[in-house]
Design a protein around this motif. Structure first.
Motif, PDB file in Angstrom:
ATOM      1  N   VAL A  44      24.088  43.653  97.631  1.00 51.02           N
ATOM      2  CA  VAL A  44      24.972  42.869  96.775  1.00 51.02           C
ATOM      3  C   VAL A  44      24.653  43.181  95.315  1.00 51.02           C
ATOM      4  CG1 VAL A  44      25.620  40.530  96.039  1.00 51.02           C
ATOM      5  CG2 VAL A  44      25.225  41.020  98.463  1.00 51.02           C
ATOM      6  N   TYR A  45      25.704  43.468  94.545  1.00 50.64           N
ATOM      7  CA  TYR A  45      25.572  43.724  93.108  1.00 50.64           C
ATOM      8  C   TYR A  45      26.518  42.777  92.368  1.00 50.64           C
ATOM      9  CZ  TYR A  45      23.359  48.056  94.664  1.00 50.64           C
ATOM     10  OH  TYR A  45      22.538  48.976  95.276  1.00 50.64           O
ATOM     11  N   GLY A  46      25.963  42.026  91.427  1.00 52.25           N
ATOM     12  CA  GLY A  46      26.793  41.106  90.667  1.00 52.25           C
ATOM     13  C   GLY A  46      26.305  39.670  90.822  1.00 52.25           C
ATOM     14  N   PRO A  47      27.113  38.737  90.288  1.00 49.89           N
ATOM     15  CA  PRO A  47      28.465  38.944  89.756  1.00 49.89           C
ATOM     16  C   PRO A  47      28.480  39.643  88.394  1.00 49.89           C
ATOM     17  CG  PRO A  47      27.818  36.648  89.546  1.00 49.89           C
ATOM     18  CD  PRO A  47      26.730  37.313  90.312  1.00 49.89           C
ATOM     19  N   LYS A  59      39.211  32.868  89.472  1.00 48.89           N
ATOM     20  CA  LYS A  59      38.221  32.773  90.539  1.00 48.89           C
ATOM     21  C   LYS A  59      37.357  34.021  90.557  1.00 48.89           C
ATOM     22  CE  LYS A  59      40.866  29.825  93.698  1.00 48.89           C
ATOM     23  NZ  LYS A  59      41.377  29.675  95.084  1.00 48.89           N
ATOM     24  N   ALA A  60      36.229  33.917  91.248  1.00 44.04           N
ATOM     25  CA  ALA A  60      35.372  35.092  91.433  1.00 44.04           C
ATOM     26  C   ALA A  60      36.016  36.016  92.463  1.00 44.04           C
ATOM     27  CB  ALA A  60      33.986  34.668  91.895  1.00 44.04           C
ATOM     28  N   THR A 100      34.804  37.129  87.563  1.00 42.41           N
ATOM     29  CA  THR A 100      33.677  38.017  87.851  1.00 42.41           C
ATOM     30  C   THR A 100      33.929  38.727  89.183  1.00 42.41           C
ATOM     31  OG1 THR A 100      32.413  36.327  89.036  1.00 42.41           O
ATOM     32  CG2 THR A 100      32.019  36.524  86.649  1.00 42.41           C
ATOM     33  N   THR A 101      33.232  39.817  89.378  1.00 40.96           N
ATOM     34  CA  THR A 101      33.325  40.567  90.631  1.00 40.96           C
ATOM     35  C   THR A 101      31.935  40.763  91.212  1.00 40.96           C
ATOM     36  OG1 THR A 101      35.307  41.766  89.923  1.00 40.96           O
ATOM     37  CG2 THR A 101      34.024  42.749  91.703  1.00 40.96           C
ATOM     38  N   THR A 102      31.791  40.428  92.474  1.00 42.05           N
ATOM     39  CA  THR A 102      30.554  40.680  93.215  1.00 42.05           C
ATOM     40  C   THR A 102      30.845  41.768  94.245  1.00 42.05           C
ATOM     41  OG1 THR A 102      29.744  38.416  92.934  1.00 42.05           O
ATOM     42  CG2 THR A 102      28.823  39.693  94.759  1.00 42.05           C
ATOM     43  N   CYS A 124      26.176  38.339 104.898  1.00 39.70           N
ATOM     44  CA  CYS A 124      25.898  36.927 104.644  1.00 39.70           C
ATOM     45  C   CYS A 124      24.446  36.738 104.203  1.00 39.70           C
ATOM     46  CB  CYS A 124      26.192  36.125 105.901  1.00 39.70           C
ATOM     47  SG  CYS A 124      26.203  34.349 105.639  1.00 39.70           S
ATOM     48  N   ALA A 125      23.532  37.411 104.890  1.00 39.90           N
ATOM     49  CA  ALA A 125      22.116  37.321 104.520  1.00 39.90           C
ATOM     50  C   ALA A 125      21.877  37.905 103.135  1.00 39.90           C
ATOM     51  CB  ALA A 125      21.266  38.052 105.562  1.00 39.90           C
ATOM     52  N   ALA A 126      22.574  38.991 102.793  1.00 41.78           N
ATOM     53  CA  ALA A 126      22.413  39.618 101.477  1.00 41.78           C
ATOM     54  C   ALA A 126      22.949  38.716 100.364  1.00 41.78           C
ATOM     55  CB  ALA A 126      23.116  40.970 101.459  1.00 41.78           C
ATOM     56  N   LEU A 127      24.046  38.000 100.623  1.00 44.30           N
ATOM     57  CA  LEU A 127      24.578  37.069  99.625  1.00 44.30           C
ATOM     58  C   LEU A 127      23.582  35.950  99.333  1.00 44.30           C
ATOM     59  CD1 LEU A 127      28.294  36.729 100.802  1.00 44.30           C
ATOM     60  CD2 LEU A 127      27.502  37.822  98.697  1.00 44.30           C
ATOM     61  N   VAL A 128      22.935  35.453 100.386  1.00 39.36           N
ATOM     62  CA  VAL A 128      21.894  34.438 100.187  1.00 39.36           C
ATOM     63  C   VAL A 128      20.750  35.015  99.366  1.00 39.36           C
ATOM     64  CG1 VAL A 128      20.174  32.993 101.345  1.00 39.36           C
ATOM     65  CG2 VAL A 128      22.477  33.193 102.301  1.00 39.36           C
ATOM     66  N   ASP A 129      20.354  36.242  99.681  1.00 34.01           N
ATOM     67  CA  ASP A 129      19.252  36.886  98.954  1.00 34.01           C
ATOM     68  C   ASP A 129      19.588  37.066  97.478  1.00 34.01           C
ATOM     69  OD1 ASP A 129      16.606  38.189  99.111  1.00 34.01           O
ATOM     70  OD2 ASP A 129      17.710  40.020  98.586  1.00 34.01           O
TER      71      ASP A 129
END
Length: 238
Positions: A44-47, A59-60, A100-102, A124-129
């Motif tokens: 995951v990179y961002g936002p 919105k994001a 913003t963009t994630t 999903c796990a990466a977004l939490v991280d």
């Protein structure tokens, strides 16, 4: 009569699960997810400031890029990107970081069946991280319908190829929700009855689909507990 599986599992038995977060140094968040010999990395990179054309700047925005193990991305990869984007947008709180963009990058390490559900779980796990604000977690599973009419969970690649039809299901994890109790709904249904994503391939009668839904929901309860344990240091304490 039980259906015989090549690896000796019962119809409801999942392959061994493994999840590791913070596996990439330069990403804002990352995770690997394994089910048996299927392995996916998510970064995951961002936002980052700004949204792409045709996106709502109020919105994001979630961007998904799928990278196959070898070769160029094709029609299947584009379809996976679309499904992943819609799934992740439904669990992210998009109003907290408008305009913003994630970016979520999916790298396939090995595909031995149930690839898209593994990618959704990894993302999903990466977004939490990465600390991206989420309404709740999500867990994904693949349910297959054999020619004999039996339903099996979490197929290997060889099993997938022999199946009459299969469905990818994504369920919300209400235990991990950050929303007030009165808002714990998915498309108007109580979250424990809800479903985030459903993608079917092949011809599947309604009764068989409902059977898959029931079996899939029961199995993802165990997966939710596993995901929670894997991400415990990153999750808010109840």
């Amino acid at each position: 009569m039980e259906i015989d599986r090549l690896d000796g599992r019962t119809p409801n038995q999942l392959r061994p699960l493994a999840c590791t977060h913070n596996v990439l140094n330069r990403a804002h968040g990352s995770a690997s997810w394994c089910q048996g010999d299927t392995k996916v990395l998510a970064a995951v990179y961002g936002p980052k400031a700004g949204t792409k054309k045709n996106e709502n700047p109020e919105k994001a925005c979630i961007e998904v890029i799928w990278k196959p193990k070898t070769g160029q991305s094709g029609k299947t990869e584009r379809e996976y990107e679309m499904i992943l984007k819609r799934t992740l947008q439904s669990i992210c709180i998009l109003t907290l970081n408008p305009n913003t963009t994630t970016s979520v990058i999916i790298q396939v390490v090995n595909d031995d069946g149930a690839l898209l559900p593994c990618a959704i779980n990894a993302a999903c796990a990466a977004l939490v991280d990465a600390g991206i604000p989420l309404k709740h977690l999500a867990v994904a599973i693949c349910c297959c319908l054999a020619e004999s009419g039996y339903v099996i969970l979490d197929p290997s690649k060889l099993e997938e190829q022999k199946m009459k039809a299969f469905v990818y299901l994504v369920f919300p994890n209400s235990v991990l929700s950050n929303l007030p109790e009165g808002q714990l709904t998915v498309q108007g249904e109580p979250m424990e009855h809800g479903i985030i994503t459903s993608v079917t391939q092949g011809a599947m009668p309604v009764d068989d689909y409902l059977h898959c839904l029931e079996r899939g929901r029961a199995a993802t309860a165990k997966m939710s507990a596993f995901l929670r344990k894997s991400l415990q240091p990153k999750l808010p304490i109840d």
